[in-house]
Design an enzyme around this catalytic site. Structure first.
Site, PDB file in Angstrom:
ATOM      1  N   ILE A 248       4.587   5.813  -3.149  1.00  0.00           N
ATOM      2  CA  ILE A 248       4.837   6.629  -1.955  1.00  0.00           C
ATOM      3  C   ILE A 248       4.772   5.704  -0.734  1.00  0.00           C
ATOM      4  O   ILE A 248       3.937   4.783  -0.702  1.00  0.00           O
ATOM      5  CB  ILE A 248       3.754   7.741  -1.805  1.00  0.00           C
ATOM      6  CG1 ILE A 248       3.634   8.591  -3.088  1.00  0.00           C
ATOM      7  CG2 ILE A 248       4.017   8.621  -0.583  1.00  0.00           C
ATOM      8  CD1 ILE A 248       4.814   9.445  -3.442  1.00  0.00           C
TER       9      ILE A 248
ATOM     10  N   ASN B 272      -8.836  13.016  -1.492  1.00  0.00           N
ATOM     11  CA  ASN B 272      -7.669  12.137  -1.455  1.00  0.00           C
ATOM     12  C   ASN B 272      -8.006  10.673  -1.177  1.00  0.00           C
ATOM     13  O   ASN B 272      -7.290   9.783  -1.625  1.00  0.00           O
ATOM     14  CB  ASN B 272      -6.709  12.660  -0.372  1.00  0.00           C
ATOM     15  CG  ASN B 272      -5.688  11.615   0.043  1.00  0.00           C
ATOM     16  OD1 ASN B 272      -4.753  11.322  -0.702  1.00  0.00           O
ATOM     17  ND2 ASN B 272      -5.872  11.018   1.211  1.00  0.00           N
TER      18      ASN B 272
ATOM     19  N   SER C 262      -3.024   9.259  -9.775  1.00  0.00           N
ATOM     20  CA  SER C 262      -1.912   8.325  -9.588  1.00  0.00           C
ATOM     21  C   SER C 262      -1.164   8.210 -10.907  1.00  0.00           C
ATOM     22  O   SER C 262      -1.730   8.473 -11.979  1.00  0.00           O
ATOM     23  CB  SER C 262      -2.464   6.945  -9.213  1.00  0.00           C
ATOM     24  OG  SER C 262      -1.496   5.944  -9.402  1.00  0.00           O
TER      25      SER C 262
ATOM     26  N   LYS D 189      -8.395   5.922 -11.733  1.00  0.00           N
ATOM     27  CA  LYS D 189      -7.447   7.048 -11.741  1.00  0.00           C
ATOM     28  C   LYS D 189      -7.402   7.721 -13.121  1.00  0.00           C
ATOM     29  O   LYS D 189      -7.174   8.930 -13.225  1.00  0.00           O
ATOM     30  CB  LYS D 189      -6.057   6.586 -11.299  1.00  0.00           C
ATOM     31  CG  LYS D 189      -6.008   6.122  -9.834  1.00  0.00           C
ATOM     32  CD  LYS D 189      -6.430   7.205  -8.858  1.00  0.00           C
ATOM     33  CE  LYS D 189      -6.301   6.756  -7.409  1.00  0.00           C
ATOM     34  NZ  LYS D 189      -6.741   7.778  -6.441  1.00  0.00           N
TER      35      LYS D 189
ATOM     36  N   GLY E 153      -9.744  11.156   3.644  1.00  0.00           N
ATOM     37  CA  GLY E 153      -8.641  10.204   3.817  1.00  0.00           C
ATOM     38  C   GLY E 153      -7.428  10.920   4.377  1.00  0.00           C
ATOM     39  O   GLY E 153      -6.293  10.560   4.067  1.00  0.00           O
TER      40      GLY E 153
ATOM     41  N   ASP F 210     -17.147   8.411   5.384  1.00  0.00           N
ATOM     42  CA  ASP F 210     -16.965   7.370   4.373  1.00  0.00           C
ATOM     43  C   ASP F 210     -17.346   7.990   3.032  1.00  0.00           C
ATOM     44  O   ASP F 210     -18.519   8.307   2.804  1.00  0.00           O
ATOM     45  CB  ASP F 210     -17.873   6.172   4.692  1.00  0.00           C
ATOM     46  CG  ASP F 210     -17.719   5.052   3.669  1.00  0.00           C
ATOM     47  OD1 ASP F 210     -17.106   5.275   2.599  1.00  0.00           O
ATOM     48  OD2 ASP F 210     -18.215   3.951   3.937  1.00  0.00           O
TER      49      ASP F 210
ATOM     50  N   ILE G  70      -0.748   9.616   2.643  1.00  0.00           N
ATOM     51  CA  ILE G  70      -0.552  10.841   1.865  1.00  0.00           C
ATOM     52  C   ILE G  70      -1.467  11.955   2.385  1.00  0.00           C
ATOM     53  O   ILE G  70      -1.053  13.116   2.510  1.00  0.00           O
ATOM     54  CB  ILE G  70      -0.838  10.576   0.374  1.00  0.00           C
ATOM     55  CG1 ILE G  70       0.222   9.632  -0.202  1.00  0.00           C
ATOM     56  CG2 ILE G  70      -0.889  11.882  -0.421  1.00  0.00           C
ATOM     57  CD1 ILE G  70      -0.024   9.198  -1.655  1.00  0.00           C
TER      58      ILE G  70
ATOM     59  N   TYR H 154      -8.641  -0.060 -10.269  1.00  0.00           N
ATOM     60  CA  TYR H 154      -7.930   1.094  -9.706  1.00  0.00           C
ATOM     61  C   TYR H 154      -7.408   1.991 -10.830  1.00  0.00           C
ATOM     62  O   TYR H 154      -7.586   3.207 -10.830  1.00  0.00           O
ATOM     63  CB  TYR H 154      -6.762   0.584  -8.849  1.00  0.00           C
ATOM     64  CG  TYR H 154      -5.931   1.661  -8.193  1.00  0.00           C
ATOM     65  CD1 TYR H 154      -6.343   2.270  -7.019  1.00  0.00           C
ATOM     66  CD2 TYR H 154      -4.707   2.073  -8.740  1.00  0.00           C
ATOM     67  CE1 TYR H 154      -5.579   3.256  -6.403  1.00  0.00           C
ATOM     68  CE2 TYR H 154      -3.938   3.055  -8.138  1.00  0.00           C
ATOM     69  CZ  TYR H 154      -4.383   3.638  -6.968  1.00  0.00           C
ATOM     70  OH  TYR H 154      -3.623   4.617  -6.364  1.00  0.00           O
TER      71      TYR H 154
ATOM     72  N   GLN I  26      -4.028  -4.179 -11.836  1.00  0.00           N
ATOM     73  CA  GLN I  26      -4.902  -3.380 -10.942  1.00  0.00           C
ATOM     74  C   GLN I  26      -5.888  -2.620 -11.811  1.00  0.00           C
ATOM     75  O   GLN I  26      -5.879  -1.396 -11.878  1.00  0.00           O
ATOM     76  CB  GLN I  26      -4.060  -2.391 -10.125  1.00  0.00           C
ATOM     77  CG  GLN I  26      -3.120  -3.061  -9.157  1.00  0.00           C
ATOM     78  CD  GLN I  26      -2.058  -2.108  -8.653  1.00  0.00           C
ATOM     79  OE1 GLN I  26      -2.268  -0.910  -8.546  1.00  0.00           O
ATOM     80  NE2 GLN I  26      -0.900  -2.645  -8.350  1.00  0.00           N
TER      81      GLN I  26
HETATM   82  P1  NAP Z   1      -3.539   4.821   2.806  1.00  0.00           P
HETATM   83  O1  NAP Z   1      -2.250   4.970   3.521  1.00  0.00           O
HETATM   84  O2  NAP Z   1      -4.183   3.466   2.721  1.00  0.00           O
HETATM   85  O3  NAP Z   1      -4.584   5.880   3.416  1.00  0.00           O
HETATM   86  C1  NAP Z   1      -5.873   5.963   2.874  1.00  0.00           C
HETATM   87  C2  NAP Z   1      -6.670   7.025   3.612  1.00  0.00           C
HETATM   88  O4  NAP Z   1      -7.970   7.072   3.026  1.00  0.00           O
HETATM   89  C3  NAP Z   1      -6.864   6.686   5.081  1.00  0.00           C
HETATM   90  O5  NAP Z   1      -6.981   7.890   5.806  1.00  0.00           O
HETATM   91  C4  NAP Z   1      -8.187   5.935   5.062  1.00  0.00           C
HETATM   92  O6  NAP Z   1      -8.804   5.993   6.343  1.00  0.00           O
HETATM   93  C5  NAP Z   1      -8.943   6.750   4.018  1.00  0.00           C
HETATM   94  N1  NAP Z   1     -10.025   6.034   3.385  1.00  0.00           N
HETATM   95  C6  NAP Z   1     -10.021   4.830   2.743  1.00  0.00           C
HETATM   96  N2  NAP Z   1     -11.255   4.522   2.314  1.00  0.00           N
HETATM   97  C7  NAP Z   1     -12.067   5.544   2.683  1.00  0.00           C
HETATM   98  C8  NAP Z   1     -13.430   5.817   2.537  1.00  0.00           C
HETATM   99  N3  NAP Z   1     -14.273   4.955   1.942  1.00  0.00           N
HETATM  100  N4  NAP Z   1     -13.923   6.984   3.033  1.00  0.00           N
HETATM  101  C9  NAP Z   1     -13.111   7.857   3.667  1.00  0.00           C
HETATM  102  N5  NAP Z   1     -11.795   7.659   3.839  1.00  0.00           N
HETATM  103  C10 NAP Z   1     -11.287   6.508   3.359  1.00  0.00           C
HETATM  104  O7  NAP Z   1      -3.434   5.300   1.289  1.00  0.00           O
HETATM  105  P2  NAP Z   1      -2.444   6.348   0.597  1.00  0.00           P
HETATM  106  O8  NAP Z   1      -1.327   5.590  -0.016  1.00  0.00           O
HETATM  107  O9  NAP Z   1      -2.150   7.476   1.509  1.00  0.00           O
HETATM  108  O10 NAP Z   1      -3.380   6.811  -0.611  1.00  0.00           O
HETATM  109  C11 NAP Z   1      -4.061   8.056  -0.597  1.00  0.00           C
HETATM  110  C12 NAP Z   1      -4.417   8.414  -2.024  1.00  0.00           C
HETATM  111  O11 NAP Z   1      -3.228   8.512  -2.807  1.00  0.00           O
HETATM  112  C13 NAP Z   1      -5.320   7.404  -2.726  1.00  0.00           C
HETATM  113  O12 NAP Z   1      -6.266   8.080  -3.527  1.00  0.00           O
HETATM  114  C14 NAP Z   1      -4.346   6.625  -3.587  1.00  0.00           C
HETATM  115  O13 NAP Z   1      -4.965   6.064  -4.724  1.00  0.00           O
HETATM  116  C15 NAP Z   1      -3.365   7.713  -3.962  1.00  0.00           C
HETATM  117  N6  NAP Z   1      -2.055   7.219  -4.404  1.00  0.00           N
HETATM  118  C16 NAP Z   1      -1.229   6.540  -3.538  1.00  0.00           C
HETATM  119  C17 NAP Z   1       0.018   6.092  -3.997  1.00  0.00           C
HETATM  120  C18 NAP Z   1       0.988   5.346  -3.101  1.00  0.00           C
HETATM  121  O14 NAP Z   1       1.996   4.858  -3.600  1.00  0.00           O
HETATM  122  N7  NAP Z   1       0.758   5.265  -1.801  1.00  0.00           N
HETATM  123  C19 NAP Z   1       0.409   6.339  -5.310  1.00  0.00           C
HETATM  124  C20 NAP Z   1      -0.464   7.024  -6.153  1.00  0.00           C
HETATM  125  C21 NAP Z   1      -1.688   7.468  -5.678  1.00  0.00           C
HETATM  126  P3  NAP Z   1      -9.873   4.856   6.816  1.00  0.00           P
HETATM  127  O15 NAP Z   1      -9.350   3.533   6.351  1.00  0.00           O
HETATM  128  O16 NAP Z   1      -9.939   5.012   8.302  1.00  0.00           O
HETATM  129  O17 NAP Z   1     -11.160   5.222   6.167  1.00  0.00           O
END
Ligand code: NAP
Length: 277
Positions: free
Chosen positions: A190, A89, A144, A161, A12, A62, A17, A157, A154
């Protein structure tokens, strides 16, 4: 530079992130491999890394598919000769707020397969490679603040986590004899697409920020800097920890007395990014 000569793989890592982490790793001298499903996003992420002069590679992946996970580890070693740092990630959330009584096995499996099963086995494939190399390594799991907060809107989710936090501890114990350091980072809100999907509702954003002592959402760069710390030798005596980079959101019991409301400027910024303006 803190990661000179290191090879890092970030699932990811094509946006959000994950890309923030890849960028900071590249700035610290690492060669970086980013994985994700959408090739266009992958190429855009790759271009951003190459613009920094990084040695970088995008591999379609994936994490819900175990063959695809093994493949990205293999491709990393083929391209750069080894694997030193693995960041698990990739993660998804459910934008529908389904009550517990209505959640289906399909909804459960969709999130768990990516957030927990993909992490469990992706980390295993990476660790096997590190053990084979015999030079240790670092694994960082993306948790998270919801590993700690009981967010029933949620539920799957949040459950995934919570699992990440415990998985991180048991892996750290199991892999310590090989010199592999395992830790997790647990962000609060974030500024990414995932957050925008969850927080596009102004009232919800207000609720979140009113319970975040720092009164703002965090940046992907801040996540990247924490990941650099967990990947480099500055953190070599730390294992099995989940570091909450959440602006205090995890332990704020009541709304911040000083908090008024999300400003128009902050809300417009969120909306404009969400709408791709
Ligand atoms: P995001 O902007 O939606 O990015 C998600 C990334 O993961 C993208 O690169 C996506 O690319 C990839 N992805 C999704 N499903 C996938 C799969 N099945 N296989 C491979 N890659 C996959 O999300 P983010 O906010 O950066 O979140 C990243 C991580 O941080 C997650 O684990 C999330 O739970 C955690 N997190 C985020 C927040 C927040 O506030 N943003 C807070 C706490 C924790 P593709 O769609 O092209 O596959």
């Amino acid at each position: 530079m803190k990661l000179e000569g290191k090879v890092a793989l970030i699932t990811g890592g094509t946006k959000g992130i994950g890309l923030g982490i890849a960028v900071e790793f590249a700035r610290e001298g690492a060669s970086v491999v980013i994985g994700g499903r959408n090739p266009q996003t992958g190429q855009e992420g790759l271009q951003e890394l190459e613009a920094l002069g990084a040695r970088a590679l995008y591999v379609p992946c994936d994490v819900g598919d175990l063959e695809s996970l093994q493949n990205i580890v293999d491709k990393t070693v083929e391209a750069f000769g080894k694997l030193d740092i693995y960041v698990s990630n990739a993660g998804i959330n459910d934008s529908q707020k389904t009550p517990y009584l209505d959640i289906t096995p399909e909804q459960y499996d969709r999130i768990m397969d990516v957030n927990l099963r993909g992490m469990f086995f992706g980390d295993q494939y990476a660790a096997r490679q590190m053990v084979k190399q015999g030079t240790g390594g670092a694994i960082i799991n993306m948790s998270s603040v919801n590993a700690y907060l009981a967010l029933n809107s949620q539920m799957v989710y949040t459950t995934s986590k919570g699992g990440v936090q415990q998985l991180t501890k048991v892996q750290a114990v199991d892999l310590a004899p090989y010199g592999i350091k395992v830790n997790a980072m647990a962000p609060g809100p974030i500024e990414t697409d995932l957050m925008r999907r969850v927080g596009s509702d102004r009232q919800l954003m207000d609720t979140i920020l009113s319970r975040t002592p720092m009164g703002r959402i965090g940046t992907t760069r801040e996540c990247g800097r924490l990941a650099v710390f967990l990947a480099c030798d500055d953190s070599d005596f730390i294992m099995g920890q989940s570091i909450f980079n959440d602006g205090g959101r995890g332990f704020q019991a009541f709304p911040n007395p000083g908090y008024k409301t999300i400003t128009d400027q902050e809300y417009d910024l969120l909306r404009s990014i969400q709408e791709g303006r």
